[in-house]
Motif scaffolding. Structure first.
Motif, PDB file in Angstrom:
ATOM      1  N   ASN A  99       5.511  16.130 -29.638  1.00  0.00           N
ATOM      2  CA  ASN A  99       5.538  16.924 -28.476  1.00  0.00           C
ATOM      3  C   ASN A  99       6.395  16.608 -27.278  1.00  0.00           C
ATOM      4  N   ALA A 100       7.019  15.512 -27.710  1.00  0.00           N
ATOM      5  CA  ALA A 100       8.235  14.933 -26.580  1.00  0.00           C
ATOM      6  C   ALA A 100       9.738  15.551 -26.893  1.00  0.00           C
ATOM      7  N   LEU A 101       9.912  16.025 -28.071  1.00  0.00           N
ATOM      8  CA  LEU A 101      10.870  16.531 -28.733  1.00  0.00           C
ATOM      9  C   LEU A 101      11.540  17.496 -28.158  1.00  0.00           C
ATOM     10  N   GLU A 102      12.782  17.809 -28.069  1.00  0.00           N
ATOM     11  CA  GLU A 102      13.813  19.115 -27.417  1.00  0.00           C
ATOM     12  C   GLU A 102      14.531  19.319 -28.751  1.00  0.00           C
ATOM     13  N   SER A 103      14.784  20.770 -28.877  1.00  0.00           N
ATOM     14  CA  SER A 103      15.639  21.120 -29.980  1.00  0.00           C
ATOM     15  C   SER A 103      16.874  21.889 -29.323  1.00  0.00           C
ATOM     16  N   GLY A 104      17.776  22.312 -30.277  1.00  0.00           N
ATOM     17  CA  GLY A 104      18.712  23.238 -29.606  1.00  0.00           C
ATOM     18  C   GLY A 104      19.945  23.361 -30.641  1.00  0.00           C
TER      19      GLY A 104
END
Length: 142
Positions: A132-137
């Protein structure tokens, strides 16, 4: 398996949207069930430019028994040439990069998987809180 969709800008917003700015870029890549190709997109011709996005939280997975995380993006280059892209998983303030993929002029998906033991925090597996704390890109890599 559960799909998480971008729901906000992440830490880095260096790509330019089709609307000619870098504001709320996540809205250009939050389509569900899939990408809308040339309708909304983010772009850059500068190697090392990147965007990361916050993601919706897990809602159907309720136990910390998560075996892997997959980041998937759909990319292409505008005209003939060579341009590489890498997926990004941002965990605890650190960017982890997937394998560089040289893009063609047709849209193509690329994915990277962080599976088994969590390679980023040294825990035995992914937890709901960590996901839930991840970012992706993505990053323009070459």
């Amino acid at each position: 398996m559960e799909t998480l969709i971008p729901d906000g800008n992440g830490t880095t917003s260096q790509l330019t949207g089709q609307d000619a700015d870098s504001t709320d870029n996540y809205q250009n890549v939050d389509e569900s069930p899939g990408p809308d190709e040339d309708t909304t997109y983010n772009q850059s011709a500068t190697p090392s430019d990147q965007d990361t996005y916050s993601l919706s939280d897990l809602s159907t997975i309720t136990q910390d028994d998560i075996k892997g995380v997959m980041v998937w993006s759909v990319n292409r280059i505008e005209s003939a040439g060579t341009r590489g892209m890498k997926n990004i998983i941002r965990h605890s303030g650190t960017d982890y990069y997937g394998t560089e993929v040289i893009q063609g002029t047709a849209y193509a998906g690329q994915w990277d998987i962080a599976e088994g033991s969590n390679p980023f925090s040294g825990t035995t597996q992914w937890t709901i809180a960590a996901i839930n704390a991840l970012e992706s890109g993505v990053e323009i890599s070459s």
